[in-house]
Every structure is written in structure tokens, then in C-alpha cells.
Design an enzyme around this catalytic site. Structure first.
Site, PDB file in Angstrom:
ATOM      1  N   VAL A   1      -0.213  -8.458  -4.661  1.00 36.18           N
ATOM      2  CA  VAL A   1       0.336  -9.505  -3.795  1.00 36.18           C
ATOM      3  C   VAL A   1      -0.675 -10.645  -3.707  1.00 36.18           C
ATOM      4  CG1 VAL A   1       1.187 -10.030  -1.472  1.00 36.18           C
ATOM      5  CG2 VAL A   1       1.559  -7.744  -2.451  1.00 36.18           C
TER       6      VAL A   1
ATOM      7  N   ALA B   1      -8.248  12.828  11.433  1.00 37.02           N
ATOM      8  CA  ALA B   1      -8.558  13.259  12.795  1.00 37.02           C
ATOM      9  C   ALA B   1      -9.332  14.578  12.785  1.00 37.02           C
ATOM     10  CB  ALA B   1      -7.261  13.407  13.586  1.00 37.02           C
TER      11      ALA B   1
ATOM     12  N   GLY C   1       0.814  -1.217   0.000  1.00 38.57           N
ATOM     13  CA  GLY C   1       0.000   0.000   0.000  1.00 38.57           C
ATOM     14  C   GLY C   1       0.844   1.262   0.000  1.00 38.57           C
ATOM     15  N   ALA C   2       0.826   1.987  -1.140  1.00 44.63           N
ATOM     16  CA  ALA C   2       1.566   3.266  -1.209  1.00 44.63           C
ATOM     17  C   ALA C   2       0.624   4.419  -0.888  1.00 44.63           C
ATOM     18  CB  ALA C   2       2.185   3.446  -2.598  1.00 44.63           C
TER      19      ALA C   2
ATOM     20  N   GLU D   1       2.242  -1.377  -4.525  1.00 48.48           N
ATOM     21  CA  GLU D   1       0.949  -0.705  -4.658  1.00 48.48           C
ATOM     22  C   GLU D   1       0.170  -1.367  -5.779  1.00 48.48           C
ATOM     23  OE1 GLU D   1      -0.989   1.857  -3.257  1.00 48.48           O
ATOM     24  OE2 GLU D   1      -2.336   1.285  -4.892  1.00 48.48           O
TER      25      GLU D   1
ATOM     26  N   HIS E   1       8.445  38.711   4.317  1.00 41.93           N
ATOM     27  CA  HIS E   1       9.629  38.314   3.570  1.00 41.93           C
ATOM     28  C   HIS E   1      10.820  38.274   4.517  1.00 41.93           C
ATOM     29  CE1 HIS E   1      12.569  37.936   0.392  1.00 41.93           C
ATOM     30  NE2 HIS E   1      13.271  38.879   0.995  1.00 41.93           N
TER      31      HIS E   1
HETATM   32  P1  FAD Z   1     -10.411   6.539  16.584  1.00 40.10           P
HETATM   33  O1  FAD Z   1      -9.279   7.475  16.719  1.00 40.10           O
HETATM   34  O2  FAD Z   1     -10.152   5.224  15.958  1.00 40.10           O
HETATM   35  O3  FAD Z   1     -10.982   6.341  18.050  1.00 40.10           O
HETATM   36  C1  FAD Z   1     -12.019   5.487  18.336  1.00 40.10           C
HETATM   37  C2  FAD Z   1     -11.936   5.082  19.799  1.00 40.10           C
HETATM   38  O4  FAD Z   1     -13.114   4.393  20.144  1.00 40.10           O
HETATM   39  C3  FAD Z   1     -10.789   4.141  20.100  1.00 40.10           C
HETATM   40  O5  FAD Z   1     -10.120   4.547  21.262  1.00 40.10           O
HETATM   41  C4  FAD Z   1     -11.476   2.796  20.317  1.00 40.10           C
HETATM   42  O6  FAD Z   1     -10.783   1.972  21.237  1.00 40.10           O
HETATM   43  C5  FAD Z   1     -12.792   3.233  20.872  1.00 40.10           C
HETATM   44  N1  FAD Z   1     -13.893   2.295  20.646  1.00 40.10           N
HETATM   45  C6  FAD Z   1     -14.261   1.725  19.469  1.00 40.10           C
HETATM   46  N2  FAD Z   1     -15.360   0.971  19.645  1.00 40.10           N
HETATM   47  C7  FAD Z   1     -15.673   1.070  20.956  1.00 40.10           C
HETATM   48  C8  FAD Z   1     -16.692   0.505  21.745  1.00 40.10           C
HETATM   49  N3  FAD Z   1     -17.629  -0.272  21.211  1.00 40.10           N
HETATM   50  N4  FAD Z   1     -16.714   0.786  23.065  1.00 40.10           N
HETATM   51  C9  FAD Z   1     -15.771   1.606  23.607  1.00 40.10           C
HETATM   52  N5  FAD Z   1     -14.789   2.152  22.912  1.00 40.10           N
HETATM   53  C10 FAD Z   1     -14.740   1.902  21.593  1.00 40.10           C
HETATM   54  N6  FAD Z   1      -5.197  11.556  10.598  1.00 40.10           N
HETATM   55  C11 FAD Z   1      -4.858  12.848  10.450  1.00 40.10           C
HETATM   56  O7  FAD Z   1      -5.743  13.702  10.328  1.00 40.10           O
HETATM   57  N7  FAD Z   1      -3.548  13.239  10.446  1.00 40.10           N
HETATM   58  C12 FAD Z   1      -2.532  12.345  10.586  1.00 40.10           C
HETATM   59  O8  FAD Z   1      -1.369  12.726  10.570  1.00 40.10           O
HETATM   60  C13 FAD Z   1      -2.858  10.983  10.733  1.00 40.10           C
HETATM   61  N8  FAD Z   1      -1.895  10.054  10.889  1.00 40.10           N
HETATM   62  C14 FAD Z   1      -2.238   8.756  11.058  1.00 40.10           C
HETATM   63  C15 FAD Z   1      -1.216   7.806  11.197  1.00 40.10           C
HETATM   64  C16 FAD Z   1      -1.531   6.481  11.359  1.00 40.10           C
HETATM   65  C17 FAD Z   1      -0.430   5.481  11.502  1.00 40.10           C
HETATM   66  C18 FAD Z   1      -2.902   6.072  11.423  1.00 40.10           C
HETATM   67  C19 FAD Z   1      -3.265   4.638  11.640  1.00 40.10           C
HETATM   68  C20 FAD Z   1      -3.916   7.002  11.285  1.00 40.10           C
HETATM   69  C21 FAD Z   1      -3.597   8.346  11.102  1.00 40.10           C
HETATM   70  N9  FAD Z   1      -4.582   9.306  10.926  1.00 40.10           N
HETATM   71  C22 FAD Z   1      -4.233  10.617  10.753  1.00 40.10           C
HETATM   72  C23 FAD Z   1      -6.013   8.959  10.940  1.00 40.10           C
HETATM   73  C24 FAD Z   1      -6.616   9.277  12.326  1.00 40.10           C
HETATM   74  O9  FAD Z   1      -5.890   8.592  13.325  1.00 40.10           O
HETATM   75  C25 FAD Z   1      -8.072   8.880  12.356  1.00 40.10           C
HETATM   76  O10 FAD Z   1      -8.765   9.495  11.284  1.00 40.10           O
HETATM   77  C26 FAD Z   1      -8.713   9.312  13.664  1.00 40.10           C
HETATM   78  O11 FAD Z   1      -8.058   8.756  14.775  1.00 40.10           O
HETATM   79  C27 FAD Z   1     -10.194   8.923  13.687  1.00 40.10           C
HETATM   80  O12 FAD Z   1     -10.771   9.393  14.857  1.00 40.10           O
HETATM   81  P2  FAD Z   1     -12.056   8.683  15.485  1.00 40.10           P
HETATM   82  O13 FAD Z   1     -12.324   9.405  16.751  1.00 40.10           O
HETATM   83  O14 FAD Z   1     -13.114   8.604  14.476  1.00 40.10           O
HETATM   84  O15 FAD Z   1     -11.615   7.184  15.787  1.00 40.10           O
HETATM   85  P1  NAD Z   2      -4.761   4.697   2.179  1.00 38.38           P
HETATM   86  O1  NAD Z   2      -6.138   4.551   1.715  1.00 38.38           O
HETATM   87  O2  NAD Z   2      -4.149   6.040   2.300  1.00 38.38           O
HETATM   88  O3  NAD Z   2      -3.775   3.852   1.248  1.00 38.38           O
HETATM   89  C1  NAD Z   2      -3.932   2.486   1.006  1.00 38.38           C
HETATM   90  C2  NAD Z   2      -3.201   2.150  -0.283  1.00 38.38           C
HETATM   91  O4  NAD Z   2      -3.147   0.754  -0.382  1.00 38.38           O
HETATM   92  C3  NAD Z   2      -3.912   2.679  -1.520  1.00 38.38           C
HETATM   93  O5  NAD Z   2      -2.978   3.315  -2.359  1.00 38.38           O
HETATM   94  C4  NAD Z   2      -4.489   1.416  -2.152  1.00 38.38           C
HETATM   95  O6  NAD Z   2      -4.586   1.499  -3.554  1.00 38.38           O
HETATM   96  C5  NAD Z   2      -3.466   0.382  -1.728  1.00 38.38           C
HETATM   97  N1  NAD Z   2      -3.965  -1.000  -1.676  1.00 38.38           N
HETATM   98  C6  NAD Z   2      -5.169  -1.422  -1.250  1.00 38.38           C
HETATM   99  N2  NAD Z   2      -5.231  -2.772  -1.316  1.00 38.38           N
HETATM  100  C7  NAD Z   2      -4.031  -3.197  -1.784  1.00 38.38           C
HETATM  101  C8  NAD Z   2      -3.469  -4.473  -2.050  1.00 38.38           C
HETATM  102  N3  NAD Z   2      -4.167  -5.599  -1.830  1.00 38.38           N
HETATM  103  N4  NAD Z   2      -2.206  -4.527  -2.526  1.00 38.38           N
HETATM  104  C9  NAD Z   2      -1.481  -3.382  -2.727  1.00 38.38           C
HETATM  105  N5  NAD Z   2      -1.976  -2.161  -2.498  1.00 38.38           N
HETATM  106  C10 NAD Z   2      -3.224  -2.068  -2.010  1.00 38.38           C
HETATM  107  O7  NAD Z   2      -4.736   3.913   3.580  1.00 38.38           O
HETATM  108  P2  NAD Z   2      -3.623   3.845   4.707  1.00 38.38           P
HETATM  109  O8  NAD Z   2      -2.317   4.337   4.222  1.00 38.38           O
HETATM  110  O9  NAD Z   2      -3.733   2.472   5.261  1.00 38.38           O
HETATM  111  O10 NAD Z   2      -4.183   4.858   5.770  1.00 38.38           O
HETATM  112  C11 NAD Z   2      -5.458   4.631   6.393  1.00 38.38           C
HETATM  113  C12 NAD Z   2      -6.146   5.902   6.714  1.00 38.38           C
HETATM  114  O11 NAD Z   2      -5.442   6.614   7.710  1.00 38.38           O
HETATM  115  C13 NAD Z   2      -6.271   6.799   5.506  1.00 38.38           C
HETATM  116  O12 NAD Z   2      -7.633   6.992   5.253  1.00 38.38           O
HETATM  117  C14 NAD Z   2      -5.642   8.075   5.868  1.00 38.38           C
HETATM  118  O13 NAD Z   2      -6.463   9.170   5.611  1.00 38.38           O
HETATM  119  C15 NAD Z   2      -5.391   7.986   7.361  1.00 38.38           C
HETATM  120  N6  NAD Z   2      -4.035   8.517   7.593  1.00 38.38           N
HETATM  121  C16 NAD Z   2      -3.855   9.847   7.431  1.00 38.38           C
HETATM  122  C17 NAD Z   2      -2.598  10.378   7.582  1.00 38.38           C
HETATM  123  C18 NAD Z   2      -2.397  11.843   7.372  1.00 38.38           C
HETATM  124  O14 NAD Z   2      -3.387  12.556   7.321  1.00 38.38           O
HETATM  125  N7  NAD Z   2      -1.172  12.317   7.243  1.00 38.38           N
HETATM  126  C19 NAD Z   2      -1.524   9.554   7.887  1.00 38.38           C
HETATM  127  C20 NAD Z   2      -1.753   8.197   8.025  1.00 38.38           C
HETATM  128  C21 NAD Z   2      -3.026   7.684   7.872  1.00 38.38           C
END
Ligand code: FAD
Ligand code: NAD
Length: 478
Positions: free
Chosen positions: A245, A331, A188-189, A211, A455
Site C-alpha cells: 500500500v 499475553a 496486514g494478514a 499483505e 474416545h
Molecule cells: P499491555 O497489555 O499492553 O499492558 C500495558 C499496560 O501498561 C497498559 O494498560 C498501559 O496503559 C500501561 N502503561 C504503559 N505505559 C505506562 C506508563 N508509562 N505508566 C502507566 N501505565 C502505563 N495475545 C494472546 O496471547 N492471545 C490473544 O488472543 C491475543 N489477542 C489479541 C488481540 C488483539 C486485538 C490485540 C491488539 C492483541 C492481542 N494479543 C493477544 C496480544 C496481547 O494483548 C499482548 O501481548 C499483551 O496484552 C501484552 O501484555 P503487556 O502486559 O506486556 O502489555
Molecule cells: P502481526 O505481526 O501478527 O501481523 C502483521 C502483518 O502485517 C504481517 O503479516 C506483516 O507482514 C504485515 N505487514 C507489515 N507491514 C505491512 C504493510 N505496510 N503492508 C501490508 N502488510 C504489512 O501483527 P498484528 O496482527 O498487528 O498483531 C500484533 C501482535 O498482537 C502480534 O504480535 C500478535 O502476536 C499479537 N496478537 C496475538 C493474537 C493471538 O495470540 N491470537 C491475536 C491478535 C494479536
């Protein structure tokens, strides 16, 4: 007997904690339920974002960026050093301390705002009752006049690459490697693949990204994606497009265990043998076990909670926000929905403008945009004009040693209204908000061009790009 609240929130991630705090600020008796535990086994609020997403990934991106600068670019500033080393345990420890500070911070904010925190798994029952199975095994029932579901998302697992949390990992594992893997493959890229791939590449891993799609970063402006692909290639990230894959197998034992990956691309079947495999192919709504029978809340075929434009589920008093509903999994999208729903419940006019949500990829160079891309506008038949300006002609960027990238302003051909801002380059995660503000206030490229920019500053790229829309950029030939 269920305890009565005005608002019960399920999930204390970005969407849920914003909803809970805003509801409490507005005078409503509020509870928030969260099931997550931190690395120390204790409850940790803040969701994916604070525990295993946005914040820890940015901590590691920053550590690895510092290391990369030390080993690759300090020399040009005349700064020399001997024997640069990375202490992975210390770097991870720093990241964990940041996570603890922020997850603990949410608990304090809940206390300060009188949000009652419940630690355990919540299930919605008919009649707006949330049954919480707490970590000590006990159960408690909370009845909400309103219930806001903010359950978030989990990593998608591929059937042929099941997570073992050691060699085949998702973001959680890849944020916690105990040493730099010699060879890392990412499936996944997308955003996670590029950000976490960059972290481990900068620290010395050989990184291959597979990807499935034939195009690289199709959601970004095509010129941005093209430059990004070129820069990542220069950095040694081996991104293979159109790679499907089909199989992974573990071989060897203990620390010598390897993952053998089979995939097919335009040249036929290939295999790769690596130490670690990160699967980052997207996330899915975390709705398993969330709804008891008879609640009336509807899920689509992918388990996403169905809501209207105001995040209402159609069931009286039940709302859903964040990653578990439609829209980008970001987020800040969750933040806005949380606040909007709390305000709607209070009778205020809450809303989220999906057209001005900024997107950022924290690679180097950073990538950021807001609004429409050229390819989207072409597909929609909208007439537009563009102005582009390179960071190589921005004094501040060159002085910083970061001349790669550009700013592109897209404006409506007739009205001059800004339709998009596309950036690749230094600190563009901050600069993109200039476009967000302009678009929120329905501003034009001319408005941007007439605003005084300091600037030397990186923002001058946007200023000159806005002037370039009408071929009057000062610092380049038009
Ligand atoms: P979540 O953050 O997933 O929170 C949901 C919470 O609910 C969790 O604590 C979970 O344990 C709890 N929960 C779920 N079901 C239940 C239940 N039934 N009972 C009690 N508790 C429950 N987004 C950005 O905008 N910028 C970024 O730089 C960014 N970087 C990311 C990097 C990574 C590696 C990942 C994985 C994601 C990133 N994201 C980023 C995406 C971002 O983390 C999510 O979009 C965001 O956290 C979603 O918020 P949420 O509150 O909807 O859910
Ligand atoms: P993503 O949707 O950004 O990327 C997934 C990639 O995997 C896509 O390019 C897709 O075409 C590829 N893919 C899907 N199935 C595949 C397969 N079987 N083989 C090869 N490639 C495949 O998802 P992510 O990188 O897992 O991130 C998850 C979510 O977390 C995203 O929705 C993103 O918005 C959020 N996130 C946001 C940030 C940020 O805002 N900086 C950082 C990290 C994550």
C-alpha cells in the site's frame, strides 16, 4: 518524599498484573501504576489484553461464530429458523460487559492481594523512583527497591494511513464498529487481520486483506498455512499477497465517507474503495515518555527495552517484561515473565521456557502450534520424522460437523523426542497444550502414542498423529 515499596510495577497488563500479584503473594510491599482508561472514562486495569485485545476480540469472534453457524450450518442439523439478524449494538454491549467484568476483576485481585494501585502515567527516574502523573493532575513519587517495567505495546501507524478512529482504525476501532461495514480492508494478514477480518466477514462485510509479504502466515507450519489459506478463501476472505500500500485518501462526507486505497502488487497499481480500513501491521513497544534522562535503561532502535535472559535491564533493581521487551507479543508470554521476575526478586529460581510457548490464531478453523516447524528444522539441519492425522477421520470432529484440519507431530529422527505439534481444526487452541506438556517433560512421540486418550474426543487426532510418526496409526493407512 517518595513512598517506599519493595516492588513498583509500571503497567497493569498481563505481564504487569502477574508480576504485581506474585510479588505481593511472596510478601513484598507492591505498587502497580497504570495509565489506561476504559470506554467509560474510568481507570481500567488489565492492559491491551483485557481492554482492547485478547478478551474483547474473542468475545466478538464467538458472537460472529454463533451467527455464522446459525446462518450456515444449523440447517444440516435439521434446525431451521427465519430471519436471522445481528444486532451489532447488543453484540458490542455484551463484549463491553465482559471487558468490564475482567478489568474490574484485576482491581479486586489487587485489593485481595494488597497491591497498591496508582492510576496515572508513570515515568522512571534515576534511582528507581517512579513519578506518577495521576488522572486528577496531581503527582506522586514511588521508590522501588525493584522496579518492573511492563508498559506493553501500541499499534504501529502507517504514515500514509493515519488513524482517524472512524474510517481508518486499529484494533480499538475495529472492536467497536457500530454497524457491519459493507466493505472492509485490512492491511496486514497477521493475527489481528485474520481474527478481526473473520469477525466482520462472518457478519456480512466484504473483506479484503492486503499483505506485503509474498507468503501467507510464514511463521506457521507450511502445510497448516496452505490449508488455512484455502479455507479462508472458501469463506470469502479475499487475501492479496505481495500487496504494498502506498496511499490512502478519504472521500465523501459523514456516513458516506470512504477510504480510497492505492497499492501495488504483481499486476501493477490497484485501487480499492472501502468503508473502513483496519491497519494491523504489528505493534511497537510503548516506551515513549517512559524513561527520564539518566535512568541507564537502554532502548534499541525500535524502542524495545533491552534485557538479558532474566528480563533484567542491567540497571540495579530494574526489570522489564511483556510486549515492551524482546520475544513474541503474547499475553501468556507476559504472564510467565511477570511471575518469573517476581520469583527472581524473591530469590527463587524463576524462568521462562521460550521453546514451549504456544501460538494460537482464533480463526475458524483454529490454528495452533508449539515448537519448531518443518521449515525451521530443515533450515537448522535437524533430522526429523512426522506423523499427520486428519480431523475428517476423527469421529468426534465429524459428529460436530467440523472435519476440516489435521494434527501433525514432529519428532527427532533419532531420539523420538517431540520437537513440534502443529494443529489446524476444531478447538485446537485447547488441544495444543498436549504438545506443550509433552515438550516440557521432554516426552517422545512414543510417549504421546502410549497415553490413553478418551474416545470420542478431538484429542484422538494427536494420538493417531503420534502413532503415525512410526507408521502405526490405527485409523488411517500408513
Ligand atoms: P499491555 O497489555 O499492553 O499492558 C500495558 C499496560 O501498561 C497498559 O494498560 C498501559 O496503559 C500501561 N502503561 C504503559 N505505559 C505506562 C506508563 N508509562 N505508566 C502507566 N501505565 C502505563 N495475545 C494472546 O496471547 N492471545 C490473544 O488472543 C491475543 N489477542 C489479541 C488481540 C488483539 C486485538 C490485540 C491488539 C492483541 C492481542 N494479543 C493477544 C496480544 C496481547 O494483548 C499482548 O501481548 C499483551 O496484552 C501484552 O501484555 P503487556 O502486559 O506486556 O502489555
Ligand atoms: P502481526 O505481526 O501478527 O501481523 C502483521 C502483518 O502485517 C504481517 O503479516 C506483516 O507482514 C504485515 N505487514 C507489515 N507491514 C505491512 C504493510 N505496510 N503492508 C501490508 N502488510 C504489512 O501483527 P498484528 O496482527 O498487528 O498483531 C500484533 C501482535 O498482537 C502480534 O504480535 C500478535 O502476536 C499479537 N496478537 C496475538 C493474537 C493471538 O495470540 N491470537 C491475536 C491478535 C494479536
Amino acid at each position: 518524599m517518595a513512598e517506599q515499596f519493595d516492588v513498583v510495577v509500571i503497567g497493569a497488563g498481563p505481564a504487569g498484573y502477574h508480576a504485581a500479584i506474585r510479588a505481593a503473594q511472596l510478601g513484598m510491599k507492591t505498587a502497580c501504576v497504570d495509565a489506561a482508561l476504559g470506554k467509560d472514562g474510568k481507570p481500567a486495569l488489565g492492559g491491551t489484553c483485557l481492554r482492547v485485545g485478547c478478551i474483547p476480540s474473542k468475545a466478538l469472534l464467538d458472537s460472529s461464530h454463533q451467527y455464522h453457524n446459525l446462518t450456515h450450518s444449523f440447517d444440516q442439523h435439521g434446525i431451521s429458523f427465519k430471519d436471522a439478524k445481528i444486532d451489532v449494538a447488543k453484540m458490542i454491549g455484551r463484549k463491553d460487559a465482559i471487558v468490564k467484568q475482567f478489568t474490574g476483576g484485576i482491581a479486586q485481585l489487587f485489593k485481595a492481594n494488597k497491591v497498591a494501585a496508582y492510576y496515572g502515567f508513570g515515568q522512571l527516574q534515576p534511582g528507581n523512583i517512579v513519578k506518577v502523573k495521576q488522572h486528577d493532575g496531581s503527582e506522586v513519587e514511588l521508590k522501588g527497591t525493584n522496579v518492573i517495567i511492563a508498559a506493553g505495546s501500541d499499534s504501529i501507524e502507517l504514515p500514509f494511513a493515519k488513524f482517524d478512529n472512524e474510517n481508518i482504525v486499529d484494533n480499538v476501532g475495529a472492536l467497536d464498529f457500530t454497524e457491519v461495514p459493507n466493505r472492509l480492508t485490512v492491511i496486514g494478514a497477521g493475527v489481528i487481520g485474520l481474527e478481526l477480518g473473520s469477525v466482520w466477514k462472518r457478519l456480512g462485510a466484504e473483506v479484503t486483506i492486503l499483505e506485503a509479504l509474498p507468503d501467507f502466515l510464514p511463521a506457521a507450519d507450511a502445510e497448516v498455512s496452505k490449508l488455512a489459506a484455502r479455507e479462508f478463501k472458501k469463506q470469502g476472505l479475499d487475501i492479496r499477497l505481495g500487496a504494498k500500500v502506498s496511499k490512502t485518501e478519504l472521500s465523501g462526507k459523514g456516513k458516506k465517507k470512504e477510504v480510497v486505497i492505492t497499492y501495488t502488487d504483481a499486476s501493477g497499481e490497484q485501487t480499492l474503495t472501502v468503508d473502513k480500513l483496519l491497519v494491523a501491521v504489528g505493534r511497537r513497544a510503548a516506551t515513549k515518555g517512559l524513561l527520564a534522562d539518566g535512568t541507564g535503561v537502554k532502548l534499541d532502535a525500535r524502542g524495545v527495552i533491552e534485557v538479558d535472559a532474566h528480563c533484567h535491564t542491567g540497571v540495579d533493581g530494574v526489570w522489564a517484561i511483556g510486549d515492551c521487551v524482546r520475544g513474541p507479543m503474547l499475553a501468556h508470554k507476559g504472564f510467565e515473565e511477570g511471575i518469573a521476575v517476581a520469583e527472581l526478586i524473591a530469590g527463587l529460581p524463576g524462568h521462562v521456557n521460550f521453546d514451549t510457548i504456544p501460538y494460537v490464531i482464533y480463526t475458524s478453523p483454529e490454528i495452533a502450534w508449539v515448537g519448531k516447524t518443518e521449515q525451521q528444522l530443515k533450515a537448522e539441519g535437524v533430522a526429523y520424522k512426522t506423523g499427520t492425522f486428519p480431523f475428517a477421520a476423527v469421529g468426534r470432529a465429524v459428529a460436530m460437523g467440523e472435519p476440516v484440519g489435521f494434527a501433525k507431530v514432529i519428532a527427532d529422527a533419532e531420539t523420538d523426542r517431540v520437537l513440534g505439534l502443529h494443529l489446524i481444526g476444531p478447538n485446537v487452541s485447547e488441544l495444543v497444550h498436549e504438545g506443550v506438556l509433552t515438550m516440557e517433560f521432554h516426552g517422545s512421540a512414543d510417549d504421546l502414542a502410549r497415553i490413553c486418550h478418551a474416545h470420542p474426543s478431538l484429542s484422538e487426532a494427536i494420538h493417531d498423529a503420534a502413532m503415525a510418526v512410526d507408521k502405526r496409526a490405527i485409523h488411517k493407512a500408513n
